[in-house]
Design an enzyme around this catalytic site. Structure first.
Site, mmCIF file in Angstrom:
data_model
loop_
_atom_site.group_PDB
_atom_site.id
_atom_site.type_symbol
_atom_site.label_atom_id
_atom_site.label_comp_id
_atom_site.label_asym_id
_atom_site.label_seq_id
_atom_site.Cartn_x
_atom_site.Cartn_y
_atom_site.Cartn_z
ATOM 1 N N LYS A 172 66.514 20.161 -26.517
ATOM 2 C CA LYS A 172 66.831 19.234 -27.087
ATOM 3 C C LYS A 172 65.479 17.892 -27.752
ATOM 4 O O LYS A 172 64.697 18.148 -27.147
ATOM 5 C CB LYS A 172 67.104 18.045 -25.680
ATOM 6 C CG LYS A 172 68.378 18.434 -25.404
ATOM 7 C CD LYS A 172 69.478 18.530 -26.350
ATOM 8 C CE LYS A 172 70.942 19.430 -25.648
ATOM 9 N NZ LYS A 172 71.048 21.080 -25.199
ATOM 10 N N ASP A 173 66.304 17.755 -28.848
ATOM 11 C CA ASP A 173 65.131 16.971 -29.684
ATOM 12 C C ASP A 173 64.098 15.835 -28.879
ATOM 13 O O ASP A 173 64.238 14.958 -27.906
ATOM 14 C CB ASP A 173 65.544 15.500 -30.593
ATOM 15 C CG ASP A 173 65.149 15.781 -31.711
ATOM 16 O OD1 ASP A 173 63.894 14.757 -32.180
ATOM 17 O OD2 ASP A 173 65.545 16.021 -33.102
#
Length: 355
Positions: free
Chosen positions: A74-75
């Protein structure tokens, strides 16, 4: 019926990829059982990568990172909610875990370790700023188009590193012009080059689709340097993204891979969102397309000693919700994408520059 892609609708807004304005939440593939030898954690993190979050938790409980499970990366620059797993015997040690950038929201037992890809998709919440006057109506209009037609499934910029040029080192590795000992780094860079080739191919297919909006099949064949008759049956399709003979399709949002046999029939199924076309991530153990599709694909196919794959070229955006806060000029937006898809594809279409 002419379908106009909203490239000519330019929208000016500000989007900051920060935890305040960008949230991503995983949607698990299935419900967890509530029993078993593994403990699934629902974790919220901010301003750190998934790897950094896993390291923080694994170091606290005293296990190796590889003993933990996760479904996706995830970012770093978003507020993200994701599911990870670790052996349930370490549950007590988690009671004393505290980290300023990580919060464990929930815990549940499960029979299996979470594996990469064990996701239905991701839910995104995004705040767009400085949306003034007519811009709000333009965004409403483009969102309506997106809901009806979907968006191209490009790999996002984060796949290519801070400077956007990781793929260049990947290409050098494949060509033998660069040596890197670390296997994970090597595979990451080569994967970046695979993604670059896929994006380049998709750009070409978008060019074909947009040309067919304005020109005849015969004129588009000339412009694309394709043999006469190779685009027969493509322009008349009702769906925006045009299929061609030899395309490889998959049931949507997941399912079996198969080749287009009757173009008009498969185009109708694509329009109803039952199936979607795929593009090539070049490598080994992957099926290539045929006929016209192969002519367009072969320019972006290289011998790469990594497993290849087929990736959806076109995806649907679901569960779209919007809220306009007039006094702040904020346009709040939420939507769901299938796993592996990037929110930047939606933002690019909203801006009017996703060709």
């Amino acid at each position: 019926m002419k379908l106009v892609y909203p490239l000519n609708i330019k929208n000016d807004f500000v989007f900051n990829s920060t935890p305040r304005d960008f949230t991503v939440e995983e949607i698990p593939l299935y419900e967890f059982t509530g029993e078993g030898e593994h403990l699934v954690l629902k974790v919220r993190k901010k301003e750190m990568t998934t790897w950094e979050m896993l390291d923080a938790i694994s170091n606290h409980v005293g296990i190796r990172r590889r003993d933990m499970g996760y479904a996706g990366l995830k970012d770093k620059h978003a507020m993200t909610i994701q599911y990870i797993s670790l052996p349930a015997k370490f549950e007590e040690k988690l009671d004393a875990f505290s980290h300023e950038k990580i919060k464990i929201l929930d815990k549940v037992r499960h029979n299996n370790k979470i594996r990469v890809g064990h996701l239905k998709g991701n839910r995104f919440e995004i705040r767009l700023k400085k949306v003034l006057g007519v811009q709000k109506d333009k965004l409403d209009s483009v969102l309506k188009w997106i809901k009806s037609h979907g968006v191209p499934n490009y790999f996002g910029n984060q796949r290519f590193g801070t400077d956007g040029n990781n793929w260049e080192d990947g290409k050098k590795l494949i060509e033998g012009k660069l040596k890197i000992r670390d296997r994970k780094t090597r595979e990451f860079l080569m994967g970046s080059y695979q993604s670059y080739l896929f994006n380049s191919w998709l750009c070409r297919r978008m060019e074909l689709t947009l040309l067919l909006q304005e020109f005849s099949e015969a004129d588009t064949e000339k412009l694309m340097k394709l043999p006469e008759g190779s685009l027969k049956g493509s322009k008349e399709q009702k769906n925006f993204f045009k299929l061609v003979e030899g395309d490889l399709m998959m049931h949507y949002p997941y399912g079996r891979l198969f080749e287009v046999e009757e173009l008009s029939k498969e185009a109708e199924r694509f329009e109803t969102k039952d199936i979607a076309p795929t593009g090539l991530i070049p490598g080994t153990r992957v099926k290539r397309s045929a006929a016209t599709a192969r002519m367009l694909e072969e320019h972006f196919d290289e011998e790469i000693k990594m497993n290849g794959a087929r990736r959806y070229a076109w995806i649907q955006v679901t569960e779209i919700k919007k809220n306009y806060v007039e006094e702040k000029a904020h346009y709040e937006l939420s939507f769901v994408l299938p796993k592996g898809a990037y929110a930047t594809n939606v933002l690019d279409v909203l801006r009017g520059n996703a060709s």
